[in-house]
Design a protein around this motif. Structure first.
Motif, PDB file in Angstrom:
ATOM      1  N   GLU A 141       1.153  -1.422   0.411  1.00 49.12           N
ATOM      2  CA  GLU A 141       0.146   0.080   0.352  1.00 49.12           C
ATOM      3  C   GLU A 141       0.826   1.186  -0.017  1.00 49.12           C
ATOM      4  O   GLU A 141       0.664   1.642  -0.877  1.00 49.12           O
ATOM      5  N   ALA A 193       2.175   1.459  -3.510  1.00 53.42           N
ATOM      6  CA  ALA A 193       0.618   2.450  -4.150  1.00 53.42           C
ATOM      7  C   ALA A 193       0.584   3.536  -3.956  1.00 53.42           C
ATOM      8  O   ALA A 193       0.246   4.508  -4.653  1.00 53.42           O
ATOM      9  N   ALA A 227       3.371   6.135  -5.847  1.00 51.47           N
ATOM     10  CA  ALA A 227       3.844   6.489  -7.390  1.00 51.47           C
ATOM     11  C   ALA A 227       3.535   7.017  -7.979  1.00 51.47           C
ATOM     12  O   ALA A 227       4.113   7.091  -9.024  1.00 51.47           O
ATOM     13  N   SER A 271       8.301  -2.700  -7.403  1.00 48.21           N
ATOM     14  CA  SER A 271       8.499  -1.190  -6.037  1.00 48.21           C
ATOM     15  C   SER A 271       8.481   0.203  -6.316  1.00 48.21           C
ATOM     16  O   SER A 271       7.731   0.764  -5.963  1.00 48.21           O
ATOM     17  N   ASP A 286      -8.304   0.940   0.206  1.00 47.84           N
ATOM     18  CA  ASP A 286      -7.309   0.558  -0.998  1.00 47.84           C
ATOM     19  C   ASP A 286      -6.850   1.401  -1.278  1.00 47.84           C
ATOM     20  O   ASP A 286      -7.624   2.227  -1.704  1.00 47.84           O
ATOM     21  N   ALA A 329      -6.089   1.563  -4.355  1.00 47.92           N
ATOM     22  CA  ALA A 329      -5.485   1.831  -5.798  1.00 47.92           C
ATOM     23  C   ALA A 329      -7.089   2.435  -6.059  1.00 47.92           C
ATOM     24  O   ALA A 329      -7.697   1.929  -7.360  1.00 47.92           O
ATOM     25  N   ASP A 388      -8.276  11.150  -6.744  1.00 51.09           N
ATOM     26  CA  ASP A 388      -7.195  11.419  -5.886  1.00 51.09           C
ATOM     27  C   ASP A 388      -7.150  12.642  -6.041  1.00 51.09           C
ATOM     28  O   ASP A 388      -8.490  13.014  -6.052  1.00 51.09           O
TER      29      ASP A 388
END
Length: 658
Positions: A145, A148, A151, A180, A303, A305, A366
């Motif tokens: 997590e 992510a 990222a 990663s 999450d 994502a 986002d």
């Protein structure tokens, strides 16, 4: 009778060599010199005598042999007076000793440095990195997590400290987490309870420190000691001391037993956040059991994502009401206000005025997708005729079934009593004398709404389940049985051997129980409302249950919560309110309570209908798609312009007080 040794020549030579080496450095050097002379002198003699250009006299040839031996052994081989030769050999030996010692020191230093790096004893020189202390199965979802979350960052680092081999940790993380991306993962070996070894991951320059609870009964004590060590390693008023003028490092820890929660919070200090696994799991079990599909909502929101919570600037909404903000974002859902003092108000009154220091908490894909729209434009999408006018339906009394028993079971019963309507009954099936004794205490406690009855039986036995008439219950909760007998049972000659993997065995029993429950549901041609607790997310994938079934995986859940809070500390207060009975929380309400079913309506209409009921609509779930992966009919944060046709069996996901 004397026994004769019949060992081979190779073994005897090896034995003598081992004895020679054990004699010490001085003896080893002496024998090594003799061995060299025994080889070099004869070889040099052969070379000189076989050379056609060699001197013809014996003295000349002996001199040539000496020169060859000296050049071979790097001692010069000078020819002259005895004093000259002795001085030359002495200088050559000194030079040889100096060079050999220098090479040995350099080699030893390089090897020591390589071993130090391999053992993970060097200090991590990073700033604004995330520190993970401890090692358990939770480390993999935590790192996944964090990767992510980072990222979209150019440089980020995660430092892991645990009493494990550095190379082994790196291999495990690479295997279980995978790529990663831009995030560098650095592992260090050391005890998390030693302040000196704790400094290897530079917690004083980190932006966040996560303390993972290790597996086992002593895990909570280890977490408390780690927090105290962190306080000692980072001088100041607490582990959350200001870091390099960049703000405070967020300290997030987790304990399993609710009895250790207060102790861990004292050790963490005022800037630390300590999650209690038992309390959170018990609350989610209760909420999800009464509202099937709620676990899917939390999985989506926790999450990185998917859609998450973000605070955004109010901008031109300052001075306007929160009700207006609900229809000011087309692709995000406003759910609360983050005040200037750091406090959070979830689902405030629609008439609450947004202050200049307030930020709007939204659910969005986002942080850059929370784009404001003209409220009048989105309000024009509201269909007044489609808004349902009927009041909320009264909650009926329910029949609930709890299968299994562990230390969280009393918390589940306590939480159920706060949620359910008067007259609701709960049947508890527990195995063993230990579980029955502790269950009896919880059952006999005073309850204002819930009536509890205890039944002794093995939940993995199909005969026991068949006698319960499981399809007649409104909801079934299956929890892992981690304690089958008292460790200090009266009359026992020896204490029971500790189970090395109690949570794994509990998951095994849960899987067997789910197999039997699926067979019961198939035989009755009815879909059972099941909520299951598990510790390992891998076991959830093996679970014999319908698609979109509710699973509360304690390890993964706590990992997601810890990473979310480490990235956004204000979320600690958000989750605290979401998971308690008296606060605002997510609900799956019948769609017919909000809009007219059977005809298409915009989601803006659903939001407006929920606003009039003092709630925030954040999504919906379609019954027809509940068995279809991957979303199982759940849609979080749909576009306000999106049009949907609801049926009587569909639900609207709202954030409300009740």
């Amino acid at each position: 009778m004397t026994q004769q040794h019949t060992t081979s020549l190779r073994l005897r030579l090896r034995y003598r060599f081992d004895h020679l080496v054990s004699g010490g450095t001085t003896a080893l050097i002496g024998w090594l010199a003799l061995a060299c002379l025994a080889v070099v002198v004869p070889a040099s003699t052969v070379l000189v005598w076989s050379d056609r250009s060699a001197p013809t006299t014996l003295s000349g040839r002996l001199t040539a042999v000496w020169v060859s031996v000296g050049q071979t052994l790097k001692i010069g081989g000078a020819v002259g007076s005895p004093i000259y030769v002795l001085a030359s050999v002495s200088l050559a030996l000194v030079a040889l000793l100096f060079v050999s010692t220098l090479v040995s020191l350099i080699t030893t230093g390089i090897n020591r440095r390589i071993m130090s790096l391999r053992l993970g004893h060097s200090t991590v020189l990073e700033t604004r990195h995330t520190v993970v202390l401890g090692w358990s199965d939770q480390v993999f979802p935590v790192i996944g997590e964090l990767v992510a979350a980072n990222a979209n960052q150019r440089r980020s680092a995660i430092a892991v400290l645990a009493p494990q081999d550095k190379v082994w940790m790196e291999t495990e993380i690479s295997t279980r987490v995978g790529d990663s991306g831009r995030t560098r993962i650095v592992c260090r070996n050391g005890s998390t309870t030693d302040p000196i070894e704790l400094c290897r991951v530079s917690p004083h320059t980190a932006k966040a420190v996560l303390v993972l609870p290790p597996t086992g009964d002593g895990g909570d004590a280890h977490v408390v000691k780690t927090l105290l060590a962190l306080d000692a390693a980072v001088p100041g008023p607490g582990p959350g001391e200001a870091v390099a003028g960049r703000g405070q490092a967020v300290v997030v820890a987790a304990v399993r037993d609710s009895r250790n929660h207060v102790t861990a919070r004292l050790a963490a200090g005022p800037a630390g956040h300590v999650l209690c696994v038992d309390d959170i799991v018990a609350r989610l079990l209760v909420q999800t059991a009464r509202q099937p599909g709620l676990s899917l909502v939390y999985s989506e929101l926790l999450d990185f994502a998917g859609d998450e919570f973000y605070p955004v600037d109010a901008g031109d909404l300052v001075g306007r009401t929160f009700g207006e903000a609900l229809l000011s974002f087309a692709t995000s859902c406003a759910v609360g206000l983050l005040h200037g003092d750091g406090s959070v108000a979830l689902n405030p009154d629609p008439g609450a005025v947004i202050g200049p220091a307030d930020r709007i908490v939204v659910i969005s894909r986002d942080d850059d997708t929370a784009v404001r729209e003209d409220p009048a434009r989105l309000a024009s999408l509201v269909d007044e005729e489609a808004i349902a006018s009927a009041g909320p339906r009264p909650a009926p009394a329910e029949r609930l079934l709890l299968l299994g028993w562990n230390r969280r079971a009393p918390l589940v019963i306590e939480q159920l009593d706060q949620y359910v309507s008067p007259g609701t009954t709960l049947d508890v099936v527990a195995l063993g004398e230990y579980a029955a004794t502790h269950a009896a205490r919880a059952v006999t406690a005073a309850r204002s709404r819930l009536e509890v009855a205890l039944h002794t039986g093995d939940i993995t036995d199909p005969l026991t389940l068949a006698k319960l008439d499981v399809p007649s219950y409104d909801a079934v909760i299956v929890i892992g049985e981690t304690e089958h007998a008292a460790p200090d049972a009266p009359g026992a000659l020896l204490p029971a051997a500790p189970d090395p993997d109690p949570e794994g065995r509990a998951d095994d029993r849960t899987l067997v129980t789910l197999l039997h429950l699926r067979a019961i549901g198939d035989a009755a041609q009815r879909e059972l409302a099941l909520t299951t607790e598990m510790s390992d997310d891998g076991n959830r994938l093996l679970a014999p249950a319908r698609g979109g079934a509710d699973f509360i995986v304690s390890g993964r859940l706590i990992s997601l919560l810890m990473t979310q809070i480490s990235e956004s500390p204000y979320l600690a207060e958000v989750f605290e309110e979401l998971f308690k009975a008296e606060g605002h929380e997510f609900h799956l309400k019948p769609a017919a309570d909000y809009v007219r079913t059977g005809s298409e309506v915009s989601f803006a209409t659903v939001v407006e209908s929920a606003r009039r009921r003092r709630a925030c609509a954040v999504g919906y779930r379609l019954r027809a798609r509940s068995a279809t992966a991957p979303d199982h009919g759940v849609r979080i944060n749909p576009d306000k312009r999106h049009r949907i046709r609801f049926s009587e069996d569909d639900w609207v996901i709202v954030l409300a007080e009740s």
